[in-house]
Design a protein around this motif. Sequence first.
Motif, PDB file in Angstrom:
ATOM      1  N   LEU A  41      -1.577  54.018-124.687  1.00 16.04           N
ATOM      2  CA  LEU A  41      -0.408  53.340-123.422  1.00 16.04           C
ATOM      3  C   LEU A  41      -1.372  53.729-121.803  1.00 16.04           C
ATOM      4  O   LEU A  41      -0.760  53.064-121.177  1.00 16.04           O
ATOM      5  N   TYR A  42      -2.119  54.036-122.303  1.00 17.15           N
ATOM      6  CA  TYR A  42      -3.310  54.157-120.621  1.00 17.15           C
ATOM      7  C   TYR A  42      -4.098  52.655-120.997  1.00 17.15           C
ATOM      8  O   TYR A  42      -4.287  51.971-119.895  1.00 17.15           O
ATOM      9  N   LEU A  43      -4.074  52.065-122.275  1.00 18.27           N
ATOM     10  CA  LEU A  43      -4.217  50.530-121.490  1.00 18.27           C
ATOM     11  C   LEU A  43      -3.245  49.459-121.537  1.00 18.27           C
ATOM     12  O   LEU A  43      -3.400  48.679-120.253  1.00 18.27           O
ATOM     13  N   PHE A  44      -1.456  50.264-121.364  1.00 19.49           N
ATOM     14  CA  PHE A  44      -0.502  50.001-121.272  1.00 19.49           C
ATOM     15  C   PHE A  44      -0.831  49.940-119.711  1.00 19.49           C
ATOM     16  O   PHE A  44      -0.130  48.826-118.886  1.00 19.49           O
ATOM     17  N   ILE A  45      -1.197  50.884-119.387  1.00 23.42           N
ATOM     18  CA  ILE A  45      -0.697  51.187-117.866  1.00 23.42           C
ATOM     19  C   ILE A  45      -1.782  50.560-117.180  1.00 23.42           C
ATOM     20  O   ILE A  45      -1.459  49.407-116.244  1.00 23.42           O
ATOM     21  N   ILE A  46      -2.752  50.203-117.549  1.00 30.29           N
ATOM     22  CA  ILE A  46      -4.017  49.358-116.943  1.00 30.29           C
ATOM     23  C   ILE A  46      -3.878  48.377-116.789  1.00 30.29           C
ATOM     24  O   ILE A  46      -3.513  46.875-115.477  1.00 30.29           O
ATOM     25  N   VAL A  47      -3.361  47.402-118.355  1.00 29.19           N
ATOM     26  CA  VAL A  47      -2.699  46.636-118.277  1.00 29.19           C
ATOM     27  C   VAL A  47      -1.249  45.163-117.359  1.00 29.19           C
ATOM     28  O   VAL A  47      -1.604  44.701-116.780  1.00 29.19           O
ATOM     29  N   PHE A  48      -0.895  46.744-117.689  1.00 26.57           N
ATOM     30  CA  PHE A  48       1.156  46.333-116.895  1.00 26.57           C
ATOM     31  C   PHE A  48       0.540  46.657-114.987  1.00 26.57           C
ATOM     32  O   PHE A  48       0.954  45.342-114.137  1.00 26.57           O
ATOM     33  N   CYS A  49      -0.232  47.022-115.007  1.00 29.86           N
ATOM     34  CA  CYS A  49      -0.963  47.109-113.124  1.00 29.86           C
ATOM     35  C   CYS A  49      -1.398  46.407-112.495  1.00 29.86           C
ATOM     36  O   CYS A  49      -0.794  45.635-110.672  1.00 29.86           O
ATOM     37  N   ARG A  51      -1.112  43.497-114.200  1.00 30.67           N
ATOM     38  CA  ARG A  51      -0.188  42.193-114.701  1.00 30.67           C
ATOM     39  C   ARG A  51       0.808  41.519-113.868  1.00 30.67           C
ATOM     40  O   ARG A  51       1.498  40.688-112.751  1.00 30.67           O
ATOM     41  N   GLU A  52       1.466  43.164-113.307  1.00 33.85           N
ATOM     42  CA  GLU A  52       2.978  43.169-112.096  1.00 33.85           C
ATOM     43  C   GLU A  52       2.135  43.262-110.648  1.00 33.85           C
ATOM     44  O   GLU A  52       2.932  42.670-109.786  1.00 33.85           O
ATOM     45  N   TYR A  53       1.454  44.356-110.582  1.00 38.22           N
ATOM     46  CA  TYR A  53       0.765  44.128-109.168  1.00 38.22           C
ATOM     47  C   TYR A  53      -0.386  43.732-108.559  1.00 38.22           C
ATOM     48  O   TYR A  53      -1.079  43.264-107.715  1.00 38.22           O
ATOM     49  N   LYS A  54      -1.251  43.086-109.747  1.00 38.54           N
ATOM     50  CA  LYS A  54      -2.218  41.831-108.839  1.00 38.54           C
ATOM     51  C   LYS A  54      -3.327  42.912-108.074  1.00 38.54           C
ATOM     52  O   LYS A  54      -3.241  44.180-108.851  1.00 38.54           O
ATOM     53  N   LYS A  55      -3.643  42.662-107.114  1.00 40.52           N
ATOM     54  CA  LYS A  55      -4.592  43.380-106.086  1.00 40.52           C
ATOM     55  C   LYS A  55      -4.327  44.528-105.945  1.00 40.52           C
ATOM     56  O   LYS A  55      -4.783  46.165-106.237  1.00 40.52           O
ATOM     57  N   GLY A  56      -2.819  44.983-105.523  1.00 41.13           N
ATOM     58  CA  GLY A  56      -2.464  46.165-105.973  1.00 41.13           C
ATOM     59  C   GLY A  56      -2.359  47.346-107.303  1.00 41.13           C
ATOM     60  O   GLY A  56      -1.991  48.328-107.283  1.00 41.13           O
ATOM     61  N   GLY A  57      -2.569  46.646-108.070  1.00 41.80           N
ATOM     62  CA  GLY A  57      -2.603  46.908-109.526  1.00 41.80           C
ATOM     63  C   GLY A  57      -4.031  47.640-109.227  1.00 41.80           C
ATOM     64  O   GLY A  57      -4.186  49.141-109.748  1.00 41.80           O
ATOM     65  N   VAL A 128       5.727  56.452-107.703  1.00 45.11           N
ATOM     66  CA  VAL A 128       5.226  54.930-107.547  1.00 45.11           C
ATOM     67  C   VAL A 128       5.961  54.918-108.330  1.00 45.11           C
ATOM     68  O   VAL A 128       6.301  53.497-107.482  1.00 45.11           O
ATOM     69  N   PHE A 129       6.405  54.301-109.233  1.00 42.83           N
ATOM     70  CA  PHE A 129       7.373  53.645-109.825  1.00 42.83           C
ATOM     71  C   PHE A 129       8.948  54.047-110.248  1.00 42.83           C
ATOM     72  O   PHE A 129       9.819  53.464-110.364  1.00 42.83           O
ATOM     73  N   LYS A 182       0.934  56.070 -97.821  1.00 42.19           N
ATOM     74  CA  LYS A 182      -0.169  55.693 -96.970  1.00 42.19           C
ATOM     75  C   LYS A 182      -0.828  55.116 -96.554  1.00 42.19           C
ATOM     76  O   LYS A 182      -0.510  53.817 -95.080  1.00 42.19           O
ATOM     77  N   THR A 183      -1.472  54.957 -97.476  1.00 43.44           N
ATOM     78  CA  THR A 183      -2.662  53.662 -97.886  1.00 43.44           C
ATOM     79  C   THR A 183      -2.118  52.283 -98.499  1.00 43.44           C
ATOM     80  O   THR A 183      -3.212  51.169 -98.676  1.00 43.44           O
ATOM     81  N   GLN A 184      -1.033  52.381 -98.742  1.00 43.18           N
ATOM     82  CA  GLN A 184      -0.851  51.603-100.006  1.00 43.18           C
ATOM     83  C   GLN A 184      -0.570  50.190 -99.167  1.00 43.18           C
ATOM     84  O   GLN A 184      -0.297  49.850 -97.936  1.00 43.18           O
ATOM     85  N   VAL A 185      -1.157  49.241 -99.686  1.00 47.51           N
ATOM     86  CA  VAL A 185      -1.244  47.355 -98.947  1.00 47.51           C
ATOM     87  C   VAL A 185      -0.147  46.863 -99.151  1.00 47.51           C
ATOM     88  O   VAL A 185       0.810  45.833 -98.942  1.00 47.51           O
ATOM     89  N   THR A 186      -0.363  46.716-100.813  1.00 48.62           N
ATOM     90  CA  THR A 186       0.978  46.292-101.478  1.00 48.62           C
ATOM     91  C   THR A 186       2.226  46.632-101.921  1.00 48.62           C
ATOM     92  O   THR A 186       2.026  47.567-102.148  1.00 48.62           O
ATOM     93  N   ALA A 187       3.440  46.460-101.514  1.00 47.32           N
ATOM     94  CA  ALA A 187       4.617  47.409-101.888  1.00 47.32           C
ATOM     95  C   ALA A 187       4.858  47.309-102.946  1.00 47.32           C
ATOM     96  O   ALA A 187       5.041  46.330-103.354  1.00 47.32           O
ATOM     97  N   ILE A 188       5.431  48.369-103.684  1.00 48.72           N
ATOM     98  CA  ILE A 188       6.139  47.995-105.005  1.00 48.72           C
ATOM     99  C   ILE A 188       7.632  48.047-104.624  1.00 48.72           C
ATOM    100  O   ILE A 188       8.108  48.701-104.222  1.00 48.72           O
TER     101      ILE A 188
END
Length: 188
Positions: A41-49, A51-57, A128-129, A182-188
Amino acid sequence: MIESLYNFDIALFLKIHKGLSNGFFDWLMPLVRNRYFWSPLYLFIIVFCFREYKKGGWYIIGGVLLTFALGDLVSSRLIKPFVARLRPCNDLNLANEIIHRVPCGTGYSFPSAHATNHFGIAIFLIMVFYPKWKPILPLGLAWAFIISFAQIYVGVHYPLDTVAGAALGTTVGFVVSAIYKKTQVTAI
């Protein structure tokens, strides 16, 4: 008041730890509370973030790590030594009641760091999601709850340890998610 709360906590602990005892839970609950069990699950969250959000991940994963670090610091390093409550499996008054399903450990019991960390991470990820993926609310809460419940079932925490951990983790998750937003660079 404190004594009646203490007695309630012990009675509820025994109802869960012994009263719900069965072969399936005896197999499942030690797995559920094991940090390696959730590695996929942790690996999935990392890969998902990533893959889907690039730098925002990076920011999302940073928020998860900050949530974990703050929750663990406050629960394990600040509150536990101050309260110094024995784990039920180390309490000599309960020695004849405990079913040893996992090694007990030497640390203190209140609050549960497992509950703190998992509720913190769940709340952070929900905050976040949730706007884009509503099922994260019940899934995240169920995930944190089952891990917290397992702590009681295997005998390493009292119910109020996990409730306090859940409340602390929820607070940390909300605070870190507010900082993230508040510090988010890329909108999710």
